[in-house]
Scaffold this motif. Structure first.
Motif: not given
Length: 385
Positions: A239-249, A290-293
């Motif tokens: 997964s990827f954490i963007i700017d500490g605010k968004f979690f591409i899960s 959380v930003l899911p696939a």
């Protein structure tokens, strides 16, 4: 009104703005059952096969109501146009047919801005025909993408329209449910292809391995991309954490479910790994988005028709899953919700590993249809219907 051709993006617009029309799908019943057009809002849809219009024209035309515009969909554009011409002969006036056939709906990507208050632009690219999402992170003249689909032209055009250069393309894991676009985008643009060695090490892709905790910045400061290792769905899921605010899960957790750990045929081992991953995710800030696939259906979308929720909301939606406190019970849950994976998944894995090549027609066939990556009682129920 004469017969006209419409693009998939117009169909999406009509559906999401609640336009009143009939969607006439003229594919055969088997293909219609396998993969249908979906919308966040109710709409009228009718399935009358193209061959019925050929063989029993009057009876088939009589099944179609005349009280609203008719928008026709078929596997191929020419077949839908043929049906439109028959209906025009039977007195229908407002008739449109889908440009490119059903595959154009399957490949459609809809960009939605998720970060209007930031000095960078994070986009969710919704693929309604696949119930999946990819992402684009733009800062000044640079663009990074995450889990791009095989519709490489969309991402290239997006970069050109937004006056930026694609510099990196990340994969959360070796995909099984759709053909990924990172390899082709890397070849076409020189962008760096990044993925975890546990998934891509045995592939023939030219890629850069990523490690937990690594930071990937833009050239001129901007938001940081932090690698957050989340194995379980696959051994290399990341997964990827963007700017500490968004979690591409990726496929670790969704909004209304979690990823399946059984697709690799090692459910016992991978279930234990996923259990530990979910414990780690649970420790992130409840405010992270959380930003899911993937998504199961449009009920997961917010009021802006984006698929995003706080981690607190995700944990609440999946409270029964997150409440499981031992690996044995978690494995029991997983096995009680297992179902056969589509046979196409094995071939798609080989394509994404660059271990096999197929022509465009076969790739389109493999890539069409909704994902089945969620592990939940709801997903199992849907699969059995």
């Amino acid at each position: 009104m004469s017969i006209f051709k419409y693009p998939a993006r117009d169909l999406y617009s009509w559906l999401t703005t609640k336009q009143d029309f009939l969607l006439l799908d003229v594919r055969n019943a088997k293909d219609f059952e396998r993969f249908q057009i979906e919308s966040p809002f109710p709409f009228d849809m009718l399935n009358v096969a193209y061959f019925d219009f050929m063989e029993i024209e009057d009876e088939s035309a009589a099944k179609v109501p005349k009280d609203k515009p008719v928008r026709i969909v078929c596997a191929k554009e020419d077949s839908a146009k043929y049906v439109a011409e028959i209906l025009e002969k039977h007195g229908f006036e407002d008739l449109g047919y889908l440009e490119g056939g059903i595959k154009s709906w399957g490949n459609l990507l809809v960009p939605m801005l998720l970060s209007p208050k930031e000095d960078y632009q994070l986009f969710q690219f919704i693929r309604p025909g696949k119930a999946s999402c990819s992402y684009g992170l733009k800062y000044k003249e640079e663009l990074m993408v995450f889990d791009p689909s095989r519709n490489s032209e969309f991402y290239l055009e997006f970069a050109q329209e937004n006056n930026c250069k694609l510099i990196k393309t990340f994969e959360t894991h070796l995909q099984a449910d759709y053909i990924a676009g990172s390899r082709v985008l890397s070849e076409k643009t020189g962008a760096e292809f990044l993925g975890h060695d546990n998934d891509f090490g045995s592939s023939k892709n030219v890629f850069s391995p990523i490690q937990d905790g690594e930071i990937y910045p833009f050239a001129q400061n901007g938001p940081e991309v932090k690698i957050f290792f989340t194995p379980g769905h696959t051994p290399g899921s990341t997964s990827f954490i963007i700017d500490g605010k968004f979690f591409i899960s990726g496929d670790s957790t969704f909004i209304h479910s979690i990823g399946r750990p059984d697709l690799g045929g090692q459910v016992d081992a991978w279930s234990d790994i996923l259990f530990e991953t979910l414990k780690r995710i649970r420790e992130l800030s409840d405010d992270v988005l959380v930003l899911p696939a993937h998504y199961i259906d449009w009920e997961e979308a917010n009021s802006d028709l984006c698929f995003v929720a706080t981690l607190a909301e995700v944990k609440n939606y999946n409270k029964d899953i997150f409440a499981i406190d031992n690996k044995a019970d978690f494995l029991t849950f997983i096995k009680s919700n297992m179902r056969d994976q589509p046979p196409e998944y094995a071939e798609i894995r080989l394509l994404n590993a660059n271990l096999k090549q197929v022509d465009d027609a076969r790739a389109e066939e493999l890539d069409l249809g909704k994902n089945e990556c969620a592990a939940s009682a709801y997903a199992a129920q849907q699969a059995s219907q």
